[in-house]
Every structure is written in structure tokens, then in C-alpha cells.
Design a protein around this motif. Sequence first.
Motif, PDB file in Angstrom:
ATOM      1  N   HIS A   2      -9.705   5.701 -12.476  1.00 22.44           N
ATOM      2  CA  HIS A   2     -10.389   5.026 -11.439  1.00 22.44           C
ATOM      3  C   HIS A   2     -10.269   4.068 -10.352  1.00 22.44           C
ATOM      4  N   ASP A   3     -10.376   3.767  -9.354  1.00 19.12           N
ATOM      5  CA  ASP A   3     -10.400   3.849  -8.350  1.00 19.12           C
ATOM      6  C   ASP A   3      -9.273   2.483  -8.177  1.00 19.12           C
ATOM      7  N   ASP A   4      -9.938   1.294  -8.224  1.00 20.17           N
ATOM      8  CA  ASP A   4      -8.530   0.137  -8.833  1.00 20.17           C
ATOM      9  C   ASP A   4      -7.466   0.796  -9.166  1.00 20.17           C
ATOM     10  N   ALA A   5      -7.458   1.304 -10.424  1.00 17.42           N
ATOM     11  CA  ALA A   5      -6.027   1.325 -10.744  1.00 17.42           C
ATOM     12  C   ALA A   5      -4.858   2.638 -10.148  1.00 17.42           C
ATOM     13  N   LEU A   6      -5.900   3.126  -8.836  1.00 16.28           N
ATOM     14  CA  LEU A   6      -5.464   4.057  -7.401  1.00 16.28           C
ATOM     15  C   LEU A   6      -4.721   3.777  -6.539  1.00 16.28           C
ATOM     16  N   LEU A   7      -5.871   2.433  -6.504  1.00 15.09           N
ATOM     17  CA  LEU A   7      -5.524   1.538  -5.230  1.00 15.09           C
ATOM     18  C   LEU A   7      -4.153   0.623  -6.064  1.00 15.09           C
ATOM     19  N   THR A   8      -3.937   0.338  -6.608  1.00 12.39           N
ATOM     20  CA  THR A   8      -2.743  -0.500  -6.821  1.00 12.39           C
ATOM     21  C   THR A   8      -1.390   0.271  -6.545  1.00 12.39           C
ATOM     22  N   GLU A   9      -1.372   1.674  -7.648  1.00 10.83           N
ATOM     23  CA  GLU A   9      -0.532   2.808  -7.456  1.00 10.83           C
ATOM     24  C   GLU A   9      -0.140   2.947  -6.143  1.00 10.83           C
ATOM     25  N   GLN A  10      -1.543   2.914  -5.069  1.00 13.13           N
ATOM     26  CA  GLN A  10      -1.538   3.495  -3.683  1.00 13.13           C
ATOM     27  C   GLN A  10       0.041   1.794  -3.438  1.00 13.13           C
ATOM     28  N   MET A  11      -0.683   0.928  -3.122  1.00 10.05           N
ATOM     29  CA  MET A  11      -0.442  -0.400  -3.354  1.00 10.05           C
ATOM     30  C   MET A  11       1.565  -0.616  -3.399  1.00 10.05           C
ATOM     31  N   VAL A  68      -3.403 -11.026  18.749  1.00  9.72           N
ATOM     32  CA  VAL A  68      -3.599  -9.562  18.064  1.00  9.72           C
ATOM     33  C   VAL A  68      -3.311  -9.840  16.451  1.00  9.72           C
ATOM     34  N   THR A  69      -4.283  -9.878  15.941  1.00  4.16           N
ATOM     35  CA  THR A  69      -3.961  -9.947  13.895  1.00  4.16           C
ATOM     36  C   THR A  69      -3.463  -9.087  13.444  1.00  4.16           C
ATOM     37  N   ALA A  70      -2.798  -9.141  12.616  1.00  2.16           N
ATOM     38  CA  ALA A  70      -2.458  -8.128  12.093  1.00  2.16           C
ATOM     39  C   ALA A  70      -2.226  -8.215  10.528  1.00  2.16           C
ATOM     40  N   VAL A  71      -2.660  -7.298   9.674  1.00  4.90           N
ATOM     41  CA  VAL A  71      -3.185  -7.019   8.556  1.00  4.90           C
ATOM     42  C   VAL A  71      -3.026  -6.059   7.915  1.00  4.90           C
ATOM     43  N   ASP A  72      -1.825  -6.410   6.457  1.00  5.96           N
ATOM     44  CA  ASP A  72      -2.021  -5.720   5.088  1.00  5.96           C
ATOM     45  C   ASP A  72      -1.310  -6.385   3.731  1.00  5.96           C
ATOM     46  N   ALA A  73      -1.250  -5.499   3.644  1.00  4.19           N
ATOM     47  CA  ALA A  73      -1.239  -5.425   1.361  1.00  4.19           C
ATOM     48  C   ALA A  73       0.094  -6.154   0.840  1.00  4.19           C
ATOM     49  N   SER A  74       1.158  -5.524   2.088  1.00  5.46           N
ATOM     50  CA  SER A  74       2.729  -5.477   1.474  1.00  5.46           C
ATOM     51  C   SER A  74       3.356  -6.759   2.393  1.00  5.46           C
TER      52      SER A  74
END
Length: 217
Positions: A2-11, A68-74
Amino acid sequence: MHDDALLTEQMAYYKAGAAEYDRPYAEYEDLRKLLAAVDNLPITGDVLELACGTGQWTPRLAARAQSVTAVDASCEVLALARARTASPTAQFLEADLFEWQPPRRYDTVFFAFWLSHVPPTRLPDFWNTVATALAPGGKAIFIDDGPAAAAYEEVLANQTTPTALRRLDDGSQYRIVKVFHDAQTLTDDLTAQGWSIHTRPMAGNFIGIAEPPTTAG
């Protein structure tokens, strides 16, 4: 998967691998050429950088931008990006780009090697977010891998979402979304949605400059 699980692993991959993130920029001349290409792109005004990573691109954007507004999840890569970017006009935000909505509009929305990490099912929403983030006359500028880059990835077969396997120095491994966009197909798809877009090959990758439909936002 599932995309959600894959995106969690990607993060999780990018959080765990923050210290290794910059290695390709030191090893591959083509990436350094891409970094230099920023100086010749129409980056102006207030810039929103999506998925800024460790800030390889951020100082170059800041040199040409009003802000510049720089955004990242990490938070791990954001710490490195802050350390790399001396500009007082740059600010950094930690946010999941699949949930975050820009609170204002920008003259330029920039993202490098991010589009290939967006699952195909989420591309329409992603492009809508980019469109609504752009001020009138604004441009989306993006850089990414083309199909040839698949030869350098461990692509997993029979996946509902295009997926590659990445390994870190400690031996851990993670699945990530990896879509190797064909520039012409991408151009055709966005044109069909009302975007004005031009792409060009550069150092084995491609650079795109796009303007959203005039009704966006």
C-alpha cells in the motif's frame, strides 16, 4: 505494498540515511553539472523548495531568490540543510509533503529528485498543490531522473507502485517509491491538464519548467 506503508518506509530511509545523502554529489560529475544549471534557470522572487533534503540546492536558490522556504519531512536532513545555507532569507519547515498545504503563494516552486518519489496515484493531487502554491505568472521548476537511471537502481518487480530497494552503510534496506518519468510522456500528461511545460535533457537527467493552468487556485 500500500502506498501509505511504502511512503512511511521511504521517509524512514531518508531519516536514517541523512549522513549518506550527499555522497552522490561528491562522486558524480553529472550531479555537479545539474547544481550549476540552477544559475541559468528562471528562479525569481519568493521560492518554495519541496523536499529540500540536505540543502544541496537551497543556497543556490537563495542566491537568486528574494526568499526561500525549504520543506522536508526529515528533521535529520533539515539540520544539515540549515547548516549549509547561510542566507538570512531562507527558512526551513518540517512537514510531510503528502499532507502539508502551502499557506501562501510563491513565484517559484522548485523540487529536485522529488517527483520520482511521488506515487502515480498521488500525482494529480501533487500537481494541484503545486499549482495552488504558485502566484500568478509563477513557475514550477523541477529536476529528476529519466528512464536511463533505472539501470543504477535495484528495481523491484511486480509492485503496484514503482518501487526500488535502497541499502545504507549499516546494511539496513528500505523500499522507496521510484518512478522513472519519461520527459515526453510527462510533458504530454501535464499539457493535457492545461499546464504549459518545457523539458530538456541535462547530464543524463531532465529539467522541467512548467506554468499551471490559468484557472489554478
